[in-house]
Design a protein around this motif. Sequence first.
Motif, mmCIF file in Angstrom:
data_model
loop_
_atom_site.group_PDB
_atom_site.id
_atom_site.type_symbol
_atom_site.label_atom_id
_atom_site.label_comp_id
_atom_site.label_asym_id
_atom_site.label_seq_id
_atom_site.Cartn_x
_atom_site.Cartn_y
_atom_site.Cartn_z
ATOM 1 N N THR A 27 1.001 -1.167 -0.002
ATOM 2 C CA THR A 27 -0.094 -0.082 -0.181
ATOM 3 C C THR A 27 0.854 1.197 -0.034
ATOM 4 O O THR A 27 0.553 2.294 -0.924
ATOM 5 C CB THR A 27 -0.879 0.064 1.137
ATOM 6 N N LEU A 28 1.961 1.268 0.934
ATOM 7 C CA LEU A 28 2.743 2.551 1.008
ATOM 8 C C LEU A 28 3.383 2.645 -0.396
ATOM 9 O O LEU A 28 3.694 3.740 -0.781
ATOM 10 C CB LEU A 28 3.689 2.404 1.993
ATOM 11 N N ILE A 29 4.195 1.580 -0.874
ATOM 12 C CA ILE A 29 4.868 1.724 -2.138
ATOM 13 C C ILE A 29 4.014 2.119 -3.291
ATOM 14 O O ILE A 29 4.353 3.052 -4.073
ATOM 15 C CB ILE A 29 5.660 0.158 -2.476
ATOM 16 N N ALA A 30 2.680 1.795 -3.343
ATOM 17 C CA ALA A 30 1.725 1.869 -4.413
ATOM 18 C C ALA A 30 1.337 3.600 -4.316
ATOM 19 O O ALA A 30 1.466 4.016 -5.275
ATOM 20 C CB ALA A 30 0.556 0.989 -4.427
ATOM 21 N N ALA A 31 1.150 3.695 -3.048
ATOM 22 C CA ALA A 31 0.868 5.327 -2.987
ATOM 23 C C ALA A 31 1.913 6.041 -3.481
ATOM 24 O O ALA A 31 1.567 7.277 -4.066
ATOM 25 C CB ALA A 31 0.048 5.521 -1.433
ATOM 26 N N ALA A 32 3.302 5.830 -2.682
ATOM 27 C CA ALA A 32 4.148 6.757 -3.085
ATOM 28 C C ALA A 32 4.432 6.887 -4.748
ATOM 29 O O ALA A 32 4.783 8.064 -5.065
ATOM 30 C CB ALA A 32 5.348 6.206 -2.434
ATOM 31 N N THR A 33 4.328 5.512 -5.248
ATOM 32 C CA THR A 33 4.814 5.507 -6.702
ATOM 33 C C THR A 33 3.667 6.358 -7.359
ATOM 34 O O THR A 33 4.001 7.146 -8.201
ATOM 35 C CB THR A 33 4.532 4.057 -7.317
ATOM 36 N N ILE A 34 2.314 6.342 -7.047
ATOM 37 C CA ILE A 34 1.309 7.109 -7.745
ATOM 38 C C ILE A 34 1.488 8.656 -7.770
ATOM 39 O O ILE A 34 1.138 9.481 -8.522
ATOM 40 C CB ILE A 34 -0.293 6.420 -7.347
ATOM 41 N N ALA A 35 1.631 8.953 -6.362
ATOM 42 C CA ALA A 35 1.990 10.130 -6.069
ATOM 43 C C ALA A 35 3.224 10.789 -6.854
ATOM 44 O O ALA A 35 3.173 11.946 -7.362
ATOM 45 C CB ALA A 35 2.114 10.420 -4.426
ATOM 46 N N GLY A 36 4.328 10.025 -6.916
ATOM 47 C CA GLY A 36 5.184 10.389 -7.851
ATOM 48 C C GLY A 36 4.809 10.549 -9.443
ATOM 49 O O GLY A 36 5.376 11.453 -9.778
ATOM 50 N N ALA A 155 8.544 4.088 -17.422
ATOM 51 C CA ALA A 155 8.232 2.683 -17.646
ATOM 52 C C ALA A 155 9.116 1.650 -17.161
ATOM 53 O O ALA A 155 8.684 0.602 -16.579
ATOM 54 C CB ALA A 155 7.990 2.445 -19.330
ATOM 55 N N GLY A 156 10.398 1.737 -17.170
ATOM 56 C CA GLY A 156 11.453 0.730 -16.695
ATOM 57 C C GLY A 156 11.369 0.817 -15.004
ATOM 58 O O GLY A 156 11.467 -0.207 -14.751
ATOM 59 N N TYR A 157 11.280 2.249 -14.519
ATOM 60 C CA TYR A 157 11.023 2.027 -12.829
ATOM 61 C C TYR A 157 9.819 1.230 -12.776
ATOM 62 O O TYR A 157 9.691 0.876 -11.619
ATOM 63 C CB TYR A 157 11.151 3.330 -12.488
ATOM 64 N N ASN A 158 8.887 1.448 -13.443
ATOM 65 C CA ASN A 158 7.378 0.846 -13.216
ATOM 66 C C ASN A 158 7.870 -0.650 -12.974
ATOM 67 O O ASN A 158 7.111 -1.261 -12.214
ATOM 68 C CB ASN A 158 6.403 1.217 -14.069
ATOM 69 N N VAL A 159 8.418 -1.279 -14.167
ATOM 70 C CA VAL A 159 8.532 -2.674 -13.881
ATOM 71 C C VAL A 159 9.391 -2.857 -12.690
ATOM 72 O O VAL A 159 8.961 -3.874 -12.026
ATOM 73 C CB VAL A 159 9.578 -3.099 -15.078
ATOM 74 N N LEU A 160 10.361 -2.342 -12.113
ATOM 75 C CA LEU A 160 11.054 -2.610 -11.173
ATOM 76 C C LEU A 160 10.322 -2.563 -10.004
ATOM 77 O O LEU A 160 10.278 -3.272 -9.003
ATOM 78 C CB LEU A 160 12.539 -1.732 -10.971
ATOM 79 N N ILE A 161 9.523 -1.396 -9.884
ATOM 80 C CA ILE A 161 8.692 -1.047 -8.608
ATOM 81 C C ILE A 161 7.407 -2.349 -8.700
ATOM 82 O O ILE A 161 7.076 -2.802 -7.507
ATOM 83 C CB ILE A 161 8.028 0.229 -8.639
ATOM 84 N N SER A 162 6.839 -2.513 -9.950
ATOM 85 C CA SER A 162 5.995 -3.520 -9.769
ATOM 86 C C SER A 162 6.469 -4.751 -9.305
ATOM 87 O O SER A 162 5.769 -5.633 -8.746
ATOM 88 C CB SER A 162 5.254 -3.714 -11.043
ATOM 89 N N LEU A 163 7.386 -5.228 -10.090
ATOM 90 C CA LEU A 163 8.267 -6.591 -9.432
ATOM 91 C C LEU A 163 8.441 -6.658 -7.962
ATOM 92 O O LEU A 163 8.395 -7.904 -7.354
ATOM 93 C CB LEU A 163 9.424 -6.900 -10.293
ATOM 94 N N LEU A 164 9.072 -5.644 -7.420
ATOM 95 C CA LEU A 164 9.383 -5.480 -5.918
ATOM 96 C C LEU A 164 7.700 -5.843 -4.894
ATOM 97 O O LEU A 164 7.675 -6.411 -4.277
ATOM 98 C CB LEU A 164 9.720 -4.001 -5.577
ATOM 99 N N MET A 165 6.557 -5.047 -5.635
ATOM 100 C CA MET A 165 5.601 -5.344 -4.783
ATOM 101 C C MET A 165 4.939 -6.741 -5.203
ATOM 102 O O MET A 165 4.235 -7.191 -4.140
ATOM 103 C CB MET A 165 4.254 -4.062 -5.496
ATOM 104 N N ALA A 166 5.112 -7.010 -6.295
ATOM 105 C CA ALA A 166 4.691 -8.611 -6.608
ATOM 106 C C ALA A 166 5.314 -9.581 -5.631
ATOM 107 O O ALA A 166 4.818 -10.517 -5.083
ATOM 108 C CB ALA A 166 4.965 -8.994 -7.930
ATOM 109 N N ALA A 167 6.885 -9.372 -5.376
ATOM 110 C CA ALA A 167 7.683 -10.257 -4.438
ATOM 111 C C ALA A 167 7.221 -10.003 -3.122
ATOM 112 O O ALA A 167 6.762 -11.087 -2.389
ATOM 113 C CB ALA A 167 9.062 -9.712 -4.485
#
Length: 179
Positions: A27-36, A155-167
């Motif tokens: 939740t925190l990572i997703a909120a920070a990412t969408i705010a970014g 888009a590249g950073y989205n891949v890394l962040i999404s993989l982190l959240m999936a893990a």
Amino acid sequence: MTTQSAAIPAFKPAAASPALTAALLVTLIAAATIAGAWFFQLVLGIVPCPLCLEQRYAYYLAVPLGALTALAARSGAPRPLLLAGLAILALATLANAGLGAYHSGVEWGFWKGPTDCSGPVVNLGSAADLLSKLDTVKVVRCDEVQWRFLGLSLAGYNVLISLLMAAISASGFVATAKR
């Protein structure tokens, strides 16, 4: 001298459940990412392309679902409910990583992107105004990178962040399933 938790056995802090920890982190990572993403768009003026906007859907799902899963874990909800929440989070963020990888490949020219591009829909008025109004419409292309840092686009950073959240979601799922 003893600590309060040693003196009063009932005062022992409860170990955080893996579902709670995973859901809160996602939740925190997703909120920070969408705010970014909104910061880049609204403050820096980097207008998102159609694929960028589609990649935000997983974050719009992850914030409320992660918060609900965390609340459920905090209130002692049944394990199948927690596992379902974590599984949906893991699958949604993993799919988003795939979409981000596809978008990154379009940006690098590895494959063709979607044919639709976006621009503001405006009332074009009369035929005489058509050419002047078309000049004011800025079309954002999916294959043109508007910003890079350390060689990666958003888009590249989205891949890394999404993989982190999936893990994190998958780790919480496995740990919750073993309890």
